[in-house]
Design an enzyme around this catalytic site. Structure first.
Site, short mmCIF file in Angstrom:
data_model
loop_
_atom_site.label_atom_id
_atom_site.label_comp_id
_atom_site.label_asym_id
_atom_site.label_seq_id
_atom_site.Cartn_x
_atom_site.Cartn_y
_atom_site.Cartn_z
CD GLU A 198 -10.82 -16.80 18.20
OE1 GLU A 198 -10.73 -16.31 19.34
OE2 GLU A 198 -10.50 -17.97 17.94
C1 LIG Z 1 -18.08 -21.20 11.83
C2 LIG Z 1 -17.84 -21.06 13.29
C3 LIG Z 1 -16.60 -21.42 13.81
C4 LIG Z 1 -16.37 -21.33 15.19
N1 LIG Z 1 -15.18 -21.79 15.72
C5 LIG Z 1 -15.06 -21.91 17.06
C6 LIG Z 1 -13.95 -22.58 17.64
O1 LIG Z 1 -13.02 -23.02 16.96
N2 LIG Z 1 -13.91 -22.73 18.98
C7 LIG Z 1 -14.91 -22.26 19.80
O2 LIG Z 1 -14.83 -22.44 21.00
N3 LIG Z 1 -15.97 -21.61 19.28
C8 LIG Z 1 -16.08 -21.42 17.94
N4 LIG Z 1 -17.18 -20.80 17.40
C9 LIG Z 1 -18.17 -20.24 18.28
C10 LIG Z 1 -18.15 -18.72 18.30
O3 LIG Z 1 -17.01 -18.25 18.95
C11 LIG Z 1 -19.46 -18.25 18.95
O4 LIG Z 1 -20.49 -18.51 18.02
C12 LIG Z 1 -19.41 -16.80 19.34
O5 LIG Z 1 -18.53 -16.61 20.42
C13 LIG Z 1 -20.78 -16.27 19.74
O6 LIG Z 1 -21.42 -17.12 20.64
P1 LIG Z 1 -22.92 -17.58 20.34
O7 LIG Z 1 -22.97 -18.16 18.98
O8 LIG Z 1 -23.36 -18.43 21.46
O9 LIG Z 1 -23.74 -16.24 20.31
P2 LIG Z 1 -24.33 -15.49 21.58
O10 LIG Z 1 -23.31 -15.39 22.65
O11 LIG Z 1 -25.63 -16.10 21.92
O12 LIG Z 1 -24.54 -14.03 20.99
C14 LIG Z 1 -25.70 -13.66 20.22
C15 LIG Z 1 -25.72 -12.14 20.07
O13 LIG Z 1 -25.79 -11.54 21.38
C16 LIG Z 1 -24.70 -10.63 21.56
N5 LIG Z 1 -24.20 -10.70 22.93
C17 LIG Z 1 -23.97 -11.81 23.68
N6 LIG Z 1 -23.47 -11.46 24.87
C18 LIG Z 1 -23.36 -10.11 24.88
C19 LIG Z 1 -22.92 -9.15 25.83
N7 LIG Z 1 -22.46 -9.49 27.02
N8 LIG Z 1 -22.98 -7.84 25.49
C20 LIG Z 1 -23.43 -7.45 24.29
N9 LIG Z 1 -23.87 -8.32 23.35
C21 LIG Z 1 -23.81 -9.62 23.64
C22 LIG Z 1 -23.64 -11.06 20.56
O14 LIG Z 1 -22.79 -9.98 20.21
C23 LIG Z 1 -24.46 -11.58 19.41
O15 LIG Z 1 -24.81 -10.53 18.57
C24 LIG Z 1 -17.40 -20.83 16.03
C25 LIG Z 1 -18.63 -20.44 15.49
C26 LIG Z 1 -18.86 -20.57 14.15
C27 LIG Z 1 -20.21 -20.20 13.62
#
Ligand SMILES: Cc1cc2nc3c(=O)[nH]c(=O)nc-3n(C[C@H](O)[C@H](O)[C@H](O)COP(=O)(O)OP(=O)(O)OC[C@H]3O[C@@H](n4cnc5c(N)ncnc54)[C@H](O)[C@@H]3O)c2cc1C
Length: 592
Positions: free
Chosen positions: A436
């Site tokens: 989220e």
């Molecule tokens: C158990 C679980 C349940 C989930 N449930 C859902 C769901 O129901 N529906 C859904 O759609 N998704 C879901 N997700 C996905 C979740 O919302 C994402 O994992 C999350 O938004 C982060 O995206 P990412 O994993 O690609 O990390 P990334 O976006 O790659 O981020 C990696 C790091 O970079 C940082 N970062 C990225 N962009 C920026 C920025 N612009 N400025 C500063 N820092 C930044 C982040 O803070 C983080 O520390 C789920 C994930 C998990 C693990």
């Protein structure tokens, strides 16, 4: 694992005294709702939580969801518990009456939500996403879609999922690649979504996926994303689930925690296209999805509270039982008597109480926003909700990491082994700062859109309100020291705001570098503000001989502890905010 009991006294005190619930309900037009009803609702929810959900928490951890030939199978016992939850009307608590909801205040939604998350986080994630999907559909859907889907979603007969994330599109939804091609009265959706919470299960006869995808002629980036409703089973001529739609779970994740919550990879359109329906306007999907995310973000904050509360309760029981002190006469005494163990327990107690008060206040603000008749007032409340949301999501979940860590620390070695269940709370909490919108995204939201976006005006109005609380506190002799500490902490909030406004526009890294520290500063400050209000109410009640003396005195001491041991963190957060981005960004890529 110890029994879980919802902290009724604290909830009831916050609702009746801090929120002045009876008057607030009248003001917001909840005419039949009052403190007495709130207490009865919480008691009923607490019973379901303690007796039905809580025993499943460990079961879900040990035997998580599995993917079988016919889809995902949830933890044994979850389905029956979910049925009781839906049959008893909990899914419909805060939804609008038009489609079968009970239209209760969101404050009660927040309070009952804490119960579900304390009792069994993994199971309770399923209704969280349904609530968000209902909200997005109710606001942005056509009348036809609303009457076809909302009644069964609100009753809990069907659940909802939120499908944003793709392998290349996480925090940056501009990269969403799923496609939606128009055909007759619907669209054919194709592509893959990952990490979809409760994306598949057998608990209900249908699952309604809210999916972000692109129309064929859509512009690139976030301006070209649309929202689609894609049911697992298409509705037949009687509006009941019939033919299977072309969306399947092709994998589930093995995770650190929340094992009972299936995290699914969903494949849409492998056999020609999953039938979906547009929700809201073309290319305006992100706006619709934000409705859902704001709701869900406050919900995830309450997850942080729920898991911290349960971890605290268990740590207290353990600390009172575990004998590690020996008196001169040879008798032994429990670790509960050591100041450092008290330090940990008091951090947990005062932290969860501050979190709870803040979550309730945020929900009350949301009630005011949604019930205001005057658009100007509604806008004012919306701005405040906008400020609350990243703090409730970001601060509560970050703080939950520390509090659940302390829960295991109190247990010593027994905290690290799985038997006591304390380790599960720590593991379950870990995801909450990630989904989220990560903490980084919450920080940016608060520092960027919500502060720099209006030149800090809405924030200043809030800081001014906090100042009024501090002034009120300073009129009471016993609270003068705390009032002074609150004023100093507010001044730190003022300085952090000024730093952002001055440096944000001239240094493109300034807001990004300061953002999470700024959000944490605001979190600990808000905690002081709400604990100050609590101390004020408790003192006033004691003066007139109203209420439970032992509870109220404990509240005064707990607030004092917060002011002495947690509010001072605002000093170091301000230092970090104002140190800027230079050292953070100075090293070359190869120097890492
Ligand atoms: C158990 C679980 C349940 C989930 N449930 C859902 C769901 O129901 N529906 C859904 O759609 N998704 C879901 N997700 C996905 C979740 O919302 C994402 O994992 C999350 O938004 C982060 O995206 P990412 O994993 O690609 O990390 P990334 O976006 O790659 O981020 C990696 C790091 O970079 C940082 N970062 C990225 N962009 C920026 C920025 N612009 N400025 C500063 N820092 C930044 C982040 O803070 C983080 O520390 C789920 C994930 C998990 C693990």
């Amino acid at each position: 694992m110890s029994d879980y009991v919802f902290p009724y006294k604290d909830a009831s005190f916050l609702i009746s005294k801090l929120l002045n619930f009876d008057q607030a309900c009248l003001d917001a037009g909840f005419e039949d709702v009052n403190t007495e009803l709130a207490d009865a609702i919480l008691e009923e929810a607490g019973r379901l939580g303690t007796e039905v959900f809580a025993p499943l928490n460990e079961v879900g951890d040990k035997k998580g969801a599995t993917l079988e030939q016919d889809g995902v199978h949830e933890t044994p016992g979850f389905s029956e518990a979910y049925r009781q939850y839906a049959d008893n009307g909990w899914a419909a608590l805060t939804a609008g009456e038009e489609f079968g909801g009970q239209a209760m205040p969101r404050v009660l939604g927040a309070a009952t939500t804490e119960i579900w998350y304390s009792s069994c986080t993994a199971l309770s994630l399923c209704p969280l996403l349904t609530t968000g999907a209902v909200e997005a559909l109710a606001i942005h859907g056509t009348d036809e879609l609303k009457s076809a889907y909302l009644p069964d979603m609100i009753s809990g007969n069907w659940t909802g999922s939120m499908c944003l994330t793709e392998p290349a599109a996480g925090s940056d939804l501009a990269a969403v690649a799923c496609k939606a091609v128009p055909e007759d009265d619907h669209f054919l959706v194709s592509g893959q979504k990952i990490y979809i919470t409760w994306g598949d299960h057998q608990m209900t006869e249908n699952i309604i996926h809210m999916v972000l995808a692109r129309l064929p002629d859509a512009p690139g980036g976030v301006k070209g994303i649309s929202l689609f409703l894609v049911p697992k089973f298409l509705l037949d001529e009687n509006g009941r689930p019939g033919e299977r739609n072309d969306v399947y779970c092709v994998g589930i994740e093995h995770k650190l925690g929340i094992h009972g919550s299936p995290t699914c990879t969903l494949s849409f359109g492998d056999s020609g296209g999953a039938i979906g329906y547009l929700v809201g306007q073309p290319n305006q999907g992100l706006k619709a999805m934000f409705t859902m995310m704001n709701e869900a973000r406050q919900g995830v904050g309450i997850q942080g509270l729920g898991v911290s509360e349960r971890s605290y309760q268990q740590a207290v029981v353990y600390a009172k039982e575990r004998l590690q002190g020996t008196r001169s006469d040879g008798s032994r005494y429990p670790i509960f008597e050591f100041p450092d163990v008290r330090r940990m327990l008091m951090l947990m107690k005062s932290g969860t109480e501050a979190m709870r008060a803040l979550a309730y206040l945020a929900a009350a603000e949301s009630d005011l926003e949604h019930t205001a008749k005057d658009p100007e007032k509604a806008h004012k409340h919306a701005l405040r909700v906008g400020l609350y949301t990243p703090i409730v999501k970001g601060w509560l979940t970050e703080f939950a990491q520390e509090l659940t860590y302390l829960g295991t620390q109190v247990h010593g070695g027994m905290g690290y082994v799985e038997e006591t269940g304390s380790a599960q709370f720590y593991r379950d909490a870990r995801i909450m700062t990630i989904y989220e919108g990560t903490t980084g995204i919450q920080g940016l939201d608060l520092a960027g859109r919500k502060t720099l976006g209006d030149n800090g005006e809405a924030l200043q109005a809030w800081l001014d309100e906090m100042q009024t609380t501090a002034e009120d506190m300073s009129t009471i002799e016993g609270l003068a020291v705390m009032a002074d500490a609150l004023k100093k902490a507010i001044e730190r909030g003022v300085q952090a705001r000024a730093f952002l406004i001055e440096n944000g526009p001239k240094d493109r890294n300034a807001a990004g570098a300061a953002s999470v520290n700024f959000m944490m500063l605001m979190g600990f400050l808000c905690g002081g503000w709400v604990m100050g209000q609590s101390a004020l109410k408790a003192t006033q009640m004691l003066e007139v001989g109203e209420g439970d003396v032992s509870f109220l005195k404990a509240k005064q001491i707990t607030a004092q502890f917060y002011f002495e041991h947690l509010l001072p963190r605002t000093v170091s957060y301000l230092e970090m905010v104002t140190s800027g981005s230079e050292s953070m960004m100075a090293l070359d890529t190869e120097q890492f």
